[in-house]
Design a protein around this motif. Structure first.
Motif, PDB file in Angstrom:
ATOM      1  N   ALA A 283       3.654   6.657  -4.883  1.00  0.00           N
ATOM      2  CA  ALA A 283       3.598   6.958  -6.321  1.00  0.00           C
ATOM      3  C   ALA A 283       2.397   7.856  -6.643  1.00  0.00           C
ATOM      4  CB  ALA A 283       3.527   5.666  -7.123  1.00  0.00           C
ATOM      5  N   VAL A 284       1.272   7.603  -5.954  1.00  0.00           N
ATOM      6  CA  VAL A 284       0.080   8.435  -6.184  1.00  0.00           C
ATOM      7  C   VAL A 284       0.343   9.856  -5.675  1.00  0.00           C
ATOM      8  CG1 VAL A 284      -2.343   8.789  -5.527  1.00  0.00           C
ATOM      9  CG2 VAL A 284      -1.540   6.484  -6.101  1.00  0.00           C
TER      10      VAL A 284
ATOM     11  N   GLU B 174      -7.849   6.028  -4.128  1.00  0.00           N
ATOM     12  CA  GLU B 174      -7.158   5.855  -5.416  1.00  0.00           C
ATOM     13  C   GLU B 174      -6.097   4.753  -5.327  1.00  0.00           C
ATOM     14  OE1 GLU B 174      -5.581   9.419  -7.240  1.00  0.00           O
ATOM     15  OE2 GLU B 174      -4.576   8.235  -8.784  1.00  0.00           O
ATOM     16  N   THR B 175      -5.367   4.737  -4.206  1.00  0.00           N
ATOM     17  CA  THR B 175      -4.326   3.723  -4.028  1.00  0.00           C
ATOM     18  C   THR B 175      -4.958   2.320  -4.032  1.00  0.00           C
ATOM     19  OG1 THR B 175      -3.078   5.296  -2.710  1.00  0.00           O
ATOM     20  CG2 THR B 175      -2.424   2.987  -2.520  1.00  0.00           C
ATOM     21  N   GLU B 176      -6.082   2.193  -3.321  1.00  0.00           N
ATOM     22  CA  GLU B 176      -6.728   0.874  -3.256  1.00  0.00           C
ATOM     23  C   GLU B 176      -7.297   0.458  -4.612  1.00  0.00           C
ATOM     24  OE1 GLU B 176      -7.689   0.580   1.496  1.00  0.00           O
ATOM     25  OE2 GLU B 176      -9.396   0.786   0.128  1.00  0.00           O
ATOM     26  N   GLU B 177      -7.833   1.431  -5.347  1.00  0.00           N
ATOM     27  CA  GLU B 177      -8.354   1.113  -6.682  1.00  0.00           C
ATOM     28  C   GLU B 177      -7.239   0.554  -7.579  1.00  0.00           C
ATOM     29  OE1 GLU B 177     -11.334   0.892  -8.062  1.00  0.00           O
ATOM     30  OE2 GLU B 177     -12.007   1.260  -6.003  1.00  0.00           O
ATOM     31  N   ILE B 178      -6.068   1.178  -7.500  1.00  0.00           N
ATOM     32  CA  ILE B 178      -4.942   0.718  -8.320  1.00  0.00           C
ATOM     33  C   ILE B 178      -4.561  -0.707  -7.903  1.00  0.00           C
ATOM     34  CG2 ILE B 178      -2.469   1.054  -8.787  1.00  0.00           C
ATOM     35  CD1 ILE B 178      -2.999   4.089  -8.582  1.00  0.00           C
ATOM     36  N   LEU B 179      -4.497  -0.942  -6.599  1.00  0.00           N
ATOM     37  CA  LEU B 179      -4.102  -2.279  -6.132  1.00  0.00           C
ATOM     38  C   LEU B 179      -5.128  -3.326  -6.550  1.00  0.00           C
ATOM     39  CD1 LEU B 179      -2.574  -1.372  -2.655  1.00  0.00           C
ATOM     40  CD2 LEU B 179      -1.381  -2.120  -4.723  1.00  0.00           C
ATOM     41  N   LYS B 180      -6.408  -2.937  -6.566  1.00  0.00           N
ATOM     42  CA  LYS B 180      -7.434  -3.887  -7.041  1.00  0.00           C
ATOM     43  C   LYS B 180      -7.232  -4.155  -8.527  1.00  0.00           C
ATOM     44  CE  LYS B 180     -10.936  -2.638  -3.680  1.00  0.00           C
ATOM     45  NZ  LYS B 180     -11.972  -1.659  -3.388  1.00  0.00           N
TER      46      LYS B 180
ATOM     47  N   PHE C 247       0.834  -1.203   0.000  1.00  0.00           N
ATOM     48  CA  PHE C 247       0.000   0.000   0.000  1.00  0.00           C
ATOM     49  C   PHE C 247       0.871   1.255   0.000  1.00  0.00           C
ATOM     50  CE2 PHE C 247      -2.152   3.478   2.088  1.00  0.00           C
ATOM     51  CZ  PHE C 247      -3.379   3.519   1.444  1.00  0.00           C
ATOM     52  N   GLU C 248       1.869   1.281   0.898  1.00  0.00           N
ATOM     53  CA  GLU C 248       2.695   2.492   1.036  1.00  0.00           C
ATOM     54  C   GLU C 248       3.487   2.805  -0.239  1.00  0.00           C
ATOM     55  OE1 GLU C 248       3.435   2.162   5.875  1.00  0.00           O
ATOM     56  OE2 GLU C 248       4.744   1.095   4.474  1.00  0.00           O
ATOM     57  N   ASN C 249       4.032   1.771  -0.864  1.00  0.00           N
ATOM     58  CA  ASN C 249       4.772   1.984  -2.113  1.00  0.00           C
ATOM     59  C   ASN C 249       3.870   2.620  -3.168  1.00  0.00           C
ATOM     60  OD1 ASN C 249       7.676   0.789  -2.775  1.00  0.00           O
ATOM     61  ND2 ASN C 249       6.811  -0.416  -1.110  1.00  0.00           N
ATOM     62  N   THR C 250       2.653   2.093  -3.285  1.00  0.00           N
ATOM     63  CA  THR C 250       1.731   2.590  -4.312  1.00  0.00           C
ATOM     64  C   THR C 250       1.254   3.991  -3.953  1.00  0.00           C
ATOM     65  OG1 THR C 250       1.059   0.297  -4.534  1.00  0.00           O
ATOM     66  CG2 THR C 250      -0.285   1.924  -5.687  1.00  0.00           C
ATOM     67  N   GLN C 251       0.998   4.182  -2.653  1.00  0.00           N
ATOM     68  CA  GLN C 251       0.528   5.499  -2.187  1.00  0.00           C
ATOM     69  C   GLN C 251       1.573   6.587  -2.474  1.00  0.00           C
ATOM     70  OE1 GLN C 251       0.580   6.023   2.044  1.00  0.00           O
ATOM     71  NE2 GLN C 251      -1.351   7.144   2.057  1.00  0.00           N
TER      72      GLN C 251
ATOM     73  N   ARG D 252       6.524  -8.373  -6.983  1.00  0.00           N
ATOM     74  CA  ARG D 252       7.286  -7.110  -6.955  1.00  0.00           C
ATOM     75  C   ARG D 252       7.243  -6.421  -8.323  1.00  0.00           C
ATOM     76  NH1 ARG D 252      12.842  -8.606  -4.395  1.00  0.00           N
ATOM     77  NH2 ARG D 252      11.972 -10.689  -4.234  1.00  0.00           N
ATOM     78  N   LYS D 253       7.329  -7.249  -9.386  1.00  0.00           N
ATOM     79  CA  LYS D 253       7.248  -6.652 -10.738  1.00  0.00           C
ATOM     80  C   LYS D 253       5.857  -6.042 -10.966  1.00  0.00           C
ATOM     81  CE  LYS D 253       9.839  -7.593 -14.081  1.00  0.00           C
ATOM     82  NZ  LYS D 253      11.049  -6.922 -14.638  1.00  0.00           N
ATOM     83  N   ILE D 254       4.816  -6.732 -10.479  1.00  0.00           N
ATOM     84  CA  ILE D 254       3.454  -6.206 -10.627  1.00  0.00           C
ATOM     85  C   ILE D 254       3.298  -4.921  -9.791  1.00  0.00           C
ATOM     86  CG2 ILE D 254       0.979  -6.664 -10.198  1.00  0.00           C
ATOM     87  CD1 ILE D 254       2.000  -8.345 -12.476  1.00  0.00           C
ATOM     88  N   LEU D 255       3.912  -4.921  -8.603  1.00  0.00           N
ATOM     89  CA  LEU D 255       3.850  -3.722  -7.762  1.00  0.00           C
ATOM     90  C   LEU D 255       4.461  -2.530  -8.498  1.00  0.00           C
ATOM     91  CD1 LEU D 255       3.370  -2.179  -5.112  1.00  0.00           C
ATOM     92  CD2 LEU D 255       5.565  -3.053  -4.302  1.00  0.00           C
ATOM     93  N   GLU D 256       5.528  -2.776  -9.235  1.00  0.00           N
ATOM     94  CA  GLU D 256       6.130  -1.678 -10.001  1.00  0.00           C
ATOM     95  C   GLU D 256       5.162  -1.120 -11.032  1.00  0.00           C
ATOM     96  OE1 GLU D 256       9.552  -1.861 -12.288  1.00  0.00           O
ATOM     97  OE2 GLU D 256      10.659  -0.746 -10.784  1.00  0.00           O
ATOM     98  N   ILE D 257       4.363  -2.006 -11.612  1.00  0.00           N
ATOM     99  CA  ILE D 257       3.352  -1.528 -12.564  1.00  0.00           C
ATOM    100  C   ILE D 257       2.316  -0.690 -11.797  1.00  0.00           C
ATOM    101  CG2 ILE D 257       1.539  -2.201 -14.202  1.00  0.00           C
ATOM    102  CD1 ILE D 257       3.252  -4.601 -14.972  1.00  0.00           C
ATOM    103  N   ALA D 258       1.938  -1.170 -10.596  1.00  0.00           N
ATOM    104  CA  ALA D 258       0.987  -0.399  -9.769  1.00  0.00           C
ATOM    105  C   ALA D 258       1.549   0.988  -9.483  1.00  0.00           C
ATOM    106  CB  ALA D 258       0.704  -1.136  -8.463  1.00  0.00           C
TER     107      ALA D 258
END
Ligand code: ADP
Ligand code: MG
Length: 249
Positions: free
Chosen positions: A100-101, A122-128, A94-98, A148-154
């Motif tokens: 980036a947002v 928004e962060t949760e929508e991306i993770l979904k 969550f924090e990594n994606t947040q 981890r590769k998918i997280l980078e896409i997120a």
């Protein structure tokens, strides 16, 4: 949407990218293929402003973005993932994606607002959308390589991109992770209308998802065409198979 014209970049006299040309139309999925060292990552680094070209131009939606710094290119809604995963290993999914947002917002946050409450939806929508919601509280250093590769896409999606560049998105993934990643790339294009430029070694993946293919050899673009045009092109055969007349795939 993107036009690369006569782009060149040398390192100590070695031409890593040599007069490369590329066109990507809105909504397309374009693959860049080429042997190791062909200049694919360098081309992506040039487009995203990580390095500056010696000559040539990069036009995005009619605007010359050649040589702009990465943060300005990000603001034009071009995002990327890296060949070598680039995340904060001690933070959660969550924090990594947040992060980036939040990087997109040009504002200072109130010191007393708990960070867990900022840009949550928004962060949760991306993770979904990438299938990582169930793992949102995991520390990313403990994730599988594929996740981890998918997280980078997120994280790239955190920039709300119109144009997404993926550098070997499935490299090193287990087969079932690879199929999920392929589905994800297709859904980003189909559901969210994101234009995608990626490079990949696995020809099955390339022919499975690309609308068009650009072939790079020794820094130059030797052909750009549909999968069928590229599949049996003699120059591509020579580059990949040393002159064999066996058709790729
Ligand atoms: P690919 O991604 O197609 O495998 P790269 O773009 O990583 O190829 O590399 C193309 C060539 O440029 C390689 O020979 C590589 O060693 C060289 N190269 C890439 N980046 C640098 C750099 N920063 N300094 C020197 N040489 C580099
Ligand atoms: Mg590379």
């Amino acid at each position: 949407m993107l036009q690369v014209k006569g782009l060149s970049k040398s390192f100590d006299g070695f031409k890593a990218v040599n007069n490369a040309n590329l066109d990507v139309q809105k909504g397309e999925i374009v693959a860049v293929i080429g042997p190791n060292g062909a200049g694919k990552t360098t081309l992506f680094n040039l487009i995203t402003g990580i390095i500056k070209p010696d000559s040539g131009s990069i036009i995005f939606k009619g605007e010359d973005i050649t040589g702009l710094p990465p943060y300005e290119i990000c603001r034009k809604r071009i995002s990327r993932s890296f060949q070598i995963v680039n995340i904060f290993p001690r933070l959660t999914v969550f924090e990594n994606t947040q992060i980036a947002v939040l990087a997109r917002f040009k504002k200072t946050w109130d010191l007393f607002t708990p960070s867990k409450k900022i840009a949550v939806e928004e962060t949760e929508e991306i993770l979904k959308s990438v299938g990582l919601f169930d793992k949102k509280d995991r520390v990313t250093g403990l994730l599988s390589h594929g996740d981890r590769k998918i997280l980078e896409i997120a994280m790239a999606l955190g920039g709300n991109p119109e144009f997404l560049i993926l550098d070997e998105p499935t490299a090193g993934m287990a087969p079932e992770e690879t199929s999920k990643c392929i589905e994800l790339i297709k859904s980003l294009s189909e559901k969210f209308g994101i234009t995608i430029l990626f490079c990949e070694h696995d020809m099955e993946i390339v022919f499975g998802i690309a609308n068009r293919i650009m072939v790079m050899v020794r820094g130059s673009t030797i052909i750009q065409g549909t999968c069928d045009e590229v599949r049996c092109n003699q120059a591509v055969q020579d580059a990949y198979l040393g002159g064999s007349d066996v058709c790729l795939m």
